[in-house]
Scaffold this motif. Sequence first.
Motif, mmCIF file in Angstrom:
data_model
loop_
_atom_site.group_PDB
_atom_site.id
_atom_site.type_symbol
_atom_site.label_atom_id
_atom_site.label_comp_id
_atom_site.label_asym_id
_atom_site.label_seq_id
_atom_site.Cartn_x
_atom_site.Cartn_y
_atom_site.Cartn_z
ATOM 1 N N MET A 195 -83.915 41.332 57.697
ATOM 2 C CA MET A 195 -82.992 41.753 58.745
ATOM 3 C C MET A 195 -82.199 40.573 59.308
ATOM 4 N N ALA A 196 -82.878 39.443 59.340
ATOM 5 C CA ALA A 196 -82.233 38.308 59.983
ATOM 6 C C ALA A 196 -81.264 37.586 59.044
ATOM 7 N N HIS A 197 -81.297 37.915 57.757
ATOM 8 C CA HIS A 197 -80.427 37.139 56.856
ATOM 9 C C HIS A 197 -78.948 37.443 57.090
ATOM 10 N N GLY A 198 -78.146 36.459 56.778
ATOM 11 C CA GLY A 198 -76.727 36.535 57.127
ATOM 12 C C GLY A 198 -75.961 37.540 56.297
ATOM 13 N N THR A 199 -74.729 37.798 56.740
ATOM 14 C CA THR A 199 -73.894 38.769 56.045
ATOM 15 C C THR A 199 -73.558 38.310 54.648
ATOM 16 N N SER A 200 -73.480 36.994 54.472
ATOM 17 C CA SER A 200 -73.030 36.499 53.179
ATOM 18 C C SER A 200 -74.016 36.851 52.078
ATOM 19 N N ILE A 201 -75.287 36.979 52.450
ATOM 20 C CA ILE A 201 -76.296 37.291 51.447
ATOM 21 C C ILE A 201 -76.322 38.795 51.162
ATOM 22 N N GLN A 202 -76.318 39.577 52.246
ATOM 23 C CA GLN A 202 -76.456 41.008 52.035
ATOM 24 C C GLN A 202 -75.183 41.643 51.477
ATOM 25 N N TYR A 203 -74.032 41.054 51.819
ATOM 26 C CA TYR A 203 -72.777 41.659 51.384
ATOM 27 C C TYR A 203 -72.037 40.736 50.438
ATOM 28 N N GLU A 204 -71.785 41.260 49.256
ATOM 29 C CA GLU A 204 -71.183 40.479 48.190
ATOM 30 C C GLU A 204 -69.696 40.832 48.121
ATOM 31 N N ARG A 205 -68.852 39.888 48.393
ATOM 32 C CA ARG A 205 -67.420 40.185 48.401
ATOM 33 C C ARG A 205 -66.938 40.599 47.021
ATOM 34 N N VAL A 206 -66.158 41.662 46.977
ATOM 35 C CA VAL A 206 -65.651 42.166 45.714
ATOM 36 C C VAL A 206 -64.158 41.905 45.612
ATOM 37 N N ALA A 207 -63.440 42.185 46.666
ATOM 38 C CA ALA A 207 -61.989 42.018 46.619
ATOM 39 C C ALA A 207 -61.432 41.879 48.022
ATOM 40 N N GLU A 208 -60.228 41.335 48.052
ATOM 41 C CA GLU A 208 -59.546 41.246 49.330
ATOM 42 C C GLU A 208 -58.739 42.532 49.472
ATOM 43 N N ILE A 209 -58.951 43.255 50.532
ATOM 44 C CA ILE A 209 -58.156 44.474 50.711
ATOM 45 C C ILE A 209 -57.285 44.310 51.944
ATOM 46 N N GLY A 210 -56.061 44.140 51.717
ATOM 47 C CA GLY A 210 -55.090 44.057 52.799
ATOM 48 C C GLY A 210 -55.401 42.990 53.821
ATOM 49 N N GLY A 211 -54.385 42.200 54.137
ATOM 50 C CA GLY A 211 -54.529 41.298 55.267
ATOM 51 C C GLY A 211 -54.208 42.106 56.492
ATOM 52 N N GLY A 212 -55.229 42.700 57.090
ATOM 53 C CA GLY A 212 -55.009 43.516 58.298
ATOM 54 C C GLY A 212 -54.327 42.667 59.355
ATOM 55 N N ALA A 213 -53.856 43.317 60.371
ATOM 56 C CA ALA A 213 -53.123 42.619 61.415
ATOM 57 C C ALA A 213 -53.962 41.501 62.006
ATOM 58 N N TYR A 214 -55.260 41.621 61.929
ATOM 59 C CA TYR A 214 -56.123 40.683 62.638
ATOM 60 C C TYR A 214 -56.873 39.733 61.719
ATOM 61 N N GLY A 215 -56.434 39.650 60.474
ATOM 62 C CA GLY A 215 -57.140 38.754 59.571
ATOM 63 C C GLY A 215 -57.495 39.495 58.304
#
Lengths: 306, 389
Positions: free
Chosen positions: A1-21
């Motif tokens: 539970m404590a592990h960071g987002t980078s481990i649990q979520y594997e980036r697949v693609a960039e989807i749109g540069g939303g207005a906020y990043g």
Amino acid sequence: MAHGTSIQYERVAEIGGGAYGTVYKARDTESGRFVALKSVRVQTDQNGLPVSTVREVALLKRLEQFDHPNVVRLMDVCATQRSDQETKVTLVFEHVDQDLKTYLEKAPAPGLPPGHIRDLMRQLLCGLAFLHSNRVMHRDLKPENILVTSQGQVKLADFGLARIYSCHMALTPVVVTLWYRPPEVLLQSSYATPVDIWSTGCIFAEMFRRKPLFCGESEVDQLGKILEVIGLPPEEEWPTDVSLSRKNFPPLLPGPITDFVPEINEKGAQLLLKMLTFDPIKRISALNALEHPYFKDEEILTQTKS
Amino acid sequence: MARTGFCDPKPLLDLHNKVSICSEGLNPALIWIFSQDNAKFTREVFSLSEGPTFHNKTSKRQVENNLLAYSHASLSSFPLCVADGCMEKPVLLHPPGLQGLHSLQVLMPSLLRHEVEMALEKLDLIWDRAYAWDMFLDMMRTQMQNSFPNTDLPQDFTDATRAVLVNWLIQVHVSAETLYLAIHLLNRSLCQIKVYTANLQLLGMVCLFLAAKKEECLLPEVSGLCYLMDHTYTKHQLLRMERKVLCGLKFDLSYCPPLHFLIVFASVARCSAKVVWMARYLLELSLLEGQCVVFQPVQLAGAALCLARQVLEELGGPEGEAAWCLASSLHVGSETVLLRIMHILANAAANAHTRETCATFIKFSSPETMHVSRHPGLKNASGLVGICT
């Protein structure tokens, strides 16, 4: 539970540069499902995470408990420190492949059938009524952040983010579209939940037109385009505390809305005008809009079926 | 290292002495804490002491009519309740789990609904009566998720350590809402994140800090909080723990404190200010009891109020009884649960003055709180619980 987002979520693609990043599509390695990662960098001073961020994200979490069908799921939140002055807050949302913009673009030639538009509108207003009754306004509603699942379910996304990001917006030189902004925002007067109804009205018209209703290039230009359609409001409706005077605009009379949205039926046109009302106080609310005869008219359905 | 912080009596022991000290401007963090506290306390007591006035506004006749209407409306649903103006059982509604909410709305006589709406309005918990009922349902829904399945604590952590930590937080004490939220966040954090015993005080302080961020207008300075912990931890450690807790709780800070229910019930039941202070005292004692985490806020509030009325023997005559009947139909939960909580609270109150963790006892012995914690009736309160309400 404590592990960071980078481990649990594997980036697949960039989807749109939303207005906020940048927004990333990622795979949740635990469930195998796709998610959308939205990160915001917040300035942290000696008192840690800003109160506004804590409250806004907590509010999003609270809304999550209601499990509303027309609101995108917030699955996880994580805060990681980047430096002494900056913390990254990552919001993990369910990923829906398609937004209303692409949905409208993909619709075959004559556009969406009227019954289908009505269904989308009903769902959109349901989601909005839910947010508004929980004192959340979207502030940046547009076809890009209205998601449509493959089953035709509408889900609002990016609500409440505007407030989380707003303090840090000055840092990111992004162009936020003006096309769905109501007069009170363009005039920099005070505003509240009616802003979302205005945007919904613009989107309603766009569903028939398959192109935006008001495509202004600047605040003034946007307001001019709006007034060409709804007419110049009476003096007493013009907000008093604004720099842009009513005198800057020609005394236009409202034209028939069907000139701009030809395919709309009579009741739809009535509802549209109630949404595109200049004075935010007189503008219809999401709950009242759902009660409008437009949604009770069963003829459309039978017409489209035959 | 583990015990330096909260066993050290240096950070605030006598609450009310400290008030006078900090008004002389000794420590900004303390001033913040106590001025907030006093303002909120005064406001609450003030609005509650309006009870009798409010009562007078409605004529006796009207009350009788209302109750008559109430008994007619509820005859079919609550045959037990009405015959003699009071019921056999204090608990009228037993909705099984969450589905209960819909039935609650159906079963609730309109008078009761009206009373709840008025109470919320009077207590300044809402800004528009049109939303009052929705908000009450929302409070009920939220609070159902605010209890814990069991009283298990992480390894190396006992009920006694927990009580010492909670007692310390009560001493640091912000507004009542913030305190309740802080303890709730602490309870959840203990389940969700791994913390070394040495960092327990830090965890408690961070929960308090986060609760303040959610509830308060004025924030304490991190440096002030470090001072309160006698500089056992650095600012950096505190902020790191903040991120850890927020991630562990996934930013979910929603909570409906039992205090809100207590105030609503007391208002519906037309309880005197003294009963309310007594109930608030008993309710705050529940924070120190690890076994209380399994109960819903609404049950804790109902039990505290019920016991307070009995201890003070203030039942208010037939009118008071009728109002109490109405209010007690709101305590969702079984009578057994209610009695169990009352037992726990009665025992806690009987021994409060002898315990090491006596911050709440001291706090509620002040004149501002009508000396409720020193009430002689509390000595044998557990004897009262056996008697049917």
